[in-house]
Design an enzyme around this catalytic site. Sequence first.
Site, PDB file in Angstrom:
ATOM      1  N   TRP A  23       0.847  -1.187   0.000  1.00 35.37           N
ATOM      2  CA  TRP A  23       0.000   0.000   0.000  1.00 35.37           C
ATOM      3  C   TRP A  23       0.898   1.257   0.000  1.00 35.37           C
ATOM      4  CZ3 TRP A  23      -0.446   3.972   3.623  1.00 35.37           C
ATOM      5  CH2 TRP A  23      -1.466   4.898   3.342  1.00 35.37           C
ATOM      6  N   ASP A  26     -15.658  12.223  -2.674  1.00 33.46           N
ATOM      7  CA  ASP A  26     -15.129  10.925  -2.251  1.00 33.46           C
ATOM      8  C   ASP A  26     -15.971  10.365  -1.113  1.00 33.46           C
ATOM      9  OD1 ASP A  26     -12.849   8.962  -1.162  1.00 33.46           O
ATOM     10  OD2 ASP A  26     -12.237   9.610  -3.169  1.00 33.46           O
ATOM     11  N   ASP A  27     -15.369   9.547  -0.282  1.00 30.23           N
ATOM     12  CA  ASP A  27     -16.048   8.832   0.796  1.00 30.23           C
ATOM     13  C   ASP A  27     -16.800   9.811   1.718  1.00 30.23           C
ATOM     14  OD1 ASP A  27     -16.735   6.800   2.457  1.00 30.23           O
ATOM     15  OD2 ASP A  27     -14.692   6.101   2.809  1.00 30.23           O
ATOM     16  N   ARG A  46     -10.274  -2.336   8.574  1.00 31.38           N
ATOM     17  CA  ARG A  46     -10.904  -1.027   8.425  1.00 31.38           C
ATOM     18  C   ARG A  46     -12.397  -1.119   8.795  1.00 31.38           C
ATOM     19  NH1 ARG A  46     -11.694   3.311   3.593  1.00 31.38           N
ATOM     20  NH2 ARG A  46     -10.644   5.036   4.595  1.00 31.38           N
ATOM     21  N   LYS A 103     -15.872   6.422  -8.808  1.00 31.10           N
ATOM     22  CA  LYS A 103     -14.613   5.846  -8.322  1.00 31.10           C
ATOM     23  C   LYS A 103     -14.988   4.622  -7.493  1.00 31.10           C
ATOM     24  CE  LYS A 103     -10.807   6.944  -5.138  1.00 31.10           C
ATOM     25  NZ  LYS A 103     -10.271   8.001  -4.262  1.00 31.10           N
ATOM     26  N   TRP A 104     -14.639   3.449  -7.971  1.00 28.72           N
ATOM     27  CA  TRP A 104     -15.085   2.179  -7.382  1.00 28.72           C
ATOM     28  C   TRP A 104     -13.944   1.595  -6.573  1.00 28.72           C
ATOM     29  CZ3 TRP A 104     -19.523  -0.913  -9.501  1.00 28.72           C
ATOM     30  CH2 TRP A 104     -19.652  -2.165  -8.883  1.00 28.72           C
ATOM     31  N   ASP A 105     -14.117   1.593  -5.259  1.00 31.73           N
ATOM     32  CA  ASP A 105     -13.018   1.218  -4.361  1.00 31.73           C
ATOM     33  C   ASP A 105     -13.184  -0.206  -3.827  1.00 31.73           C
ATOM     34  OD1 ASP A 105     -10.702   1.635  -2.856  1.00 31.73           O
ATOM     35  OD2 ASP A 105     -11.350   3.600  -2.160  1.00 31.73           O
ATOM     36  N   ASN A 134     -11.398  -1.903  -0.349  1.00 30.10           N
ATOM     37  CA  ASN A 134     -10.409  -1.509   0.655  1.00 30.10           C
ATOM     38  C   ASN A 134      -9.980  -2.569   1.658  1.00 30.10           C
ATOM     39  OD1 ASN A 134      -9.415   1.108   0.168  1.00 30.10           O
ATOM     40  ND2 ASN A 134     -11.404   1.969   0.658  1.00 30.10           N
ATOM     41  N   CYS A 142     -10.231   1.509  -8.119  1.00 35.94           N
ATOM     42  CA  CYS A 142      -9.387   1.879  -6.994  1.00 35.94           C
ATOM     43  C   CYS A 142      -9.426   0.730  -6.010  1.00 35.94           C
ATOM     44  CB  CYS A 142      -9.940   3.155  -6.355  1.00 35.94           C
ATOM     45  SG  CYS A 142      -9.116   3.638  -4.832  1.00 35.94           S
ATOM     46  N   ASP A 156      -2.463   5.507  -3.295  1.00 36.69           N
ATOM     47  CA  ASP A 156      -2.868   6.501  -2.293  1.00 36.69           C
ATOM     48  C   ASP A 156      -1.696   7.413  -1.944  1.00 36.69           C
ATOM     49  OD1 ASP A 156      -5.535   5.973  -1.990  1.00 36.69           O
ATOM     50  OD2 ASP A 156      -5.298   4.654  -0.255  1.00 36.69           O
TER      51      ASP A 156
HETATM   52  C1  GLA Z   1      -9.217   4.417  -0.302  1.00 41.22           C
HETATM   53  C2  GLA Z   1      -8.860   5.215  -1.534  1.00 41.22           C
HETATM   54  C3  GLA Z   1      -8.749   6.671  -1.186  1.00 41.22           C
HETATM   55  C4  GLA Z   1     -10.050   7.146  -0.576  1.00 41.22           C
HETATM   56  C5  GLA Z   1     -10.407   6.297   0.622  1.00 41.22           C
HETATM   57  C6  GLA Z   1     -11.793   6.645   1.128  1.00 41.22           C
HETATM   58  O1  GLA Z   1      -8.168   4.379   0.594  1.00 41.22           O
HETATM   59  O2  GLA Z   1      -7.705   4.746  -2.126  1.00 41.22           O
HETATM   60  O3  GLA Z   1      -8.442   7.426  -2.316  1.00 41.22           O
HETATM   61  O4  GLA Z   1     -11.064   7.057  -1.546  1.00 41.22           O
HETATM   62  O5  GLA Z   1     -10.392   4.919   0.313  1.00 41.22           O
HETATM   63  O6  GLA Z   1     -12.169   5.907   2.235  1.00 41.22           O
END
Ligand code: GLA
Length: 691
Positions: free
Chosen positions: A169, A334-335, A411, A444-446, A448, A492, A514
């Site tokens: 990461w 974003d989030d 997380r 933006k499709w994450d 995590n 993402c 990131d």
């Molecule tokens: C991930 C993404 C970041 C951001 C966060 C939001 O870490 O890589 O760019 O969108 O999530 O929680």
Amino acid sequence: MLEIAENGRTWILSGPASSYALHLTAEDELLHLHWGPRIALADAEALAVRPLPEYWPFESPLDGREEYPVEGGPRFTRPALSVRTEVRRGTEWSFEAYDTEGDELRLRFRDDGLTITLHYRMRDDILERWVTLDNQGQDPVELLRADSATWTLPDREDGWRLSQLHGRWAAESLLTRTPLTYGEKVIGSRRGHTGHQHLPWVALDTDATEERGEVYGVALGWSGSWRIAVAQLPDARVQITGGAGYDDSGLLRLAAGESFTTPVFAGLWSDGGFGAASRAWHAYQRAYVIPDADQDRPVLFNSWEATNFDISEEQQRTLARRAAAMGVELFVVDDGWFGARTSDRAGLGDWAPNPDRFPSGLKPLGDYVRELGMQFGIWVEPEMINPDSELYRAHPDWVQYQAGRKRTEFRNQLILNLAREDVQEYLWEQLDTLLSSAPIDYVKWDFNRCFTDAGWPGEPYPQRLWVDHVRGFYALLDRLREAHPGVAFESCSGGGGRIDLGVLSRTDQVWTSDNTDPLDRLAIQDGFSQIHPARVMAAWVTDSPNTQLNGRVSSLRFRFVSAMAGVLGVGGDLAEWTEEELAEAGRWVKLYKEIRPLVQHGDLYRLRPPRGGLSAVQYVRGGETVVLAWLQAQKYGEPVPSLRLRGLDPTASYECPETGEVHRGVILLHHGLRTGLRGDLDATVIRLRRI
Ligand code: GLA
């Protein structure tokens, strides 16, 4: 181009510069003949009649020579295919037939009820290979391992060197080159997603440089767990085998009538060094993989580093006004906009706008952003769920879990079981509703966290969850793209945790890392560029000192020039930027738009890698070229080296539109361009136009 020998047992696929040939023996052994410079069918036929070497009984002449080694029989290499039925393990196939469709070659083999079809398709000089397995028998067949392809390199006396992209990461796609030794080098992911640790790509060479020499490269198009094994066999022959899944312990069980298509494993031979190999990969992805790759990607603003979870509609409007004034074309929230998502502890799974933050939904903000002349985008992480969510309270069994075991949270989140149709349907409804509820142009499709407890109580073959999750993810993306053709998607996964040819065939760009520190980024981008084009490489200008990682202080100039090497974005807290900074940023954005066609669609030349001093890339398109150069640190007051440019016409002259200076092509190529860089963390953009 596809040529077939008269006896129907030797095939040759050719691109403009390379050929790939294979041959079926009278015993139905499928042997590799050639992968390298372009040859004629007669050459392939001459190779086909060369007898296999004879060995003592401790080696097999098939090892290192087969196109797709199966488990069983006289083979000691790692099998690409390993299957098991109630009564038997391994494969003994007989050839059924070949057929062609356009430039695709299909070779069909059968072992009892299992049909094994090997697919080959040459696209320019990239060969795509994949396999389909159809259970046409009455009984189930378990695929323990079903790789996409095995690649065979020619014998070379001086030994092979392996290039790979490793990381973690915030430190993705770092390039390393090491000599290959006897045995196997295995890279991959057993995390359920492509992973930050390795990009599914390797390259092999013996003595290549950036400009010269033979380079073989292979890249896998799969966004789940995967494995690429590079083996140097006892007689020094090298084979590369790769496919979905990391282990050999069971991928899928095919019931009667079921089939599995492996991901594509693409391969390239090139003789223009690492640079030409990268340009061929880039051109291939732009032409055949990335959707609408001929369209420019807009300059975006993303609010994550500016606000984290602490967002409100009013604050987003303020950021949007500043972004629009700077020339930003796409504004992304974003989030933090949905459910009870005021921190990472809650809300994932509930994809409706947070009523306190967006009382009338996202539409008013979206409309406002559109009125400001920008597109509007949002962040989602659909495959995930917080236990503190309405969705989890309603469906605690919709997650991946093992009966009676802990549910591991990373997380504060768990992973939805996308292999379930009800989960897929839920996500489809949520996302389709969301995309219909506001003027949304971009998602933006994450993703995590990695898989840990990938169980599915009640399912007789829970291992299938690993493959079916990826299939479910792809199916959702495909369905959403079809229903909302105007929406662009970014892949993402905590930065660059899901970057591969599979996801790139259904997304418009990827979040590279990131890590937005502009200096660290140079190495990450250099690695990324080995395989993927700048057209998909999202890069943001964020705050100085860097807030996410290291507190490094850098000029706006350095940050912009670093991010302008890809799809430019801005991710700083614009509310805190001074009028001067905002005005300067506006000038950089304007310049980026002017060089964008070259960066996003041109040919990339890596002039100097980022190893501490001067580094630079150059993009060429038609008679235009642009150089982006960075100086990390000038040492001992020594003059900064000139940059020898590439891809220019030595007989032409080139003018810099900013300064009016005229340079002779041959001088730029052989003596170089002076950058004027000095000190620490300096950077420049130099444009040249053929006159
Ligand atoms: C991930 C993404 C970041 C951001 C966060 C939001 O870490 O890589 O760019 O969108 O999530 O929680």
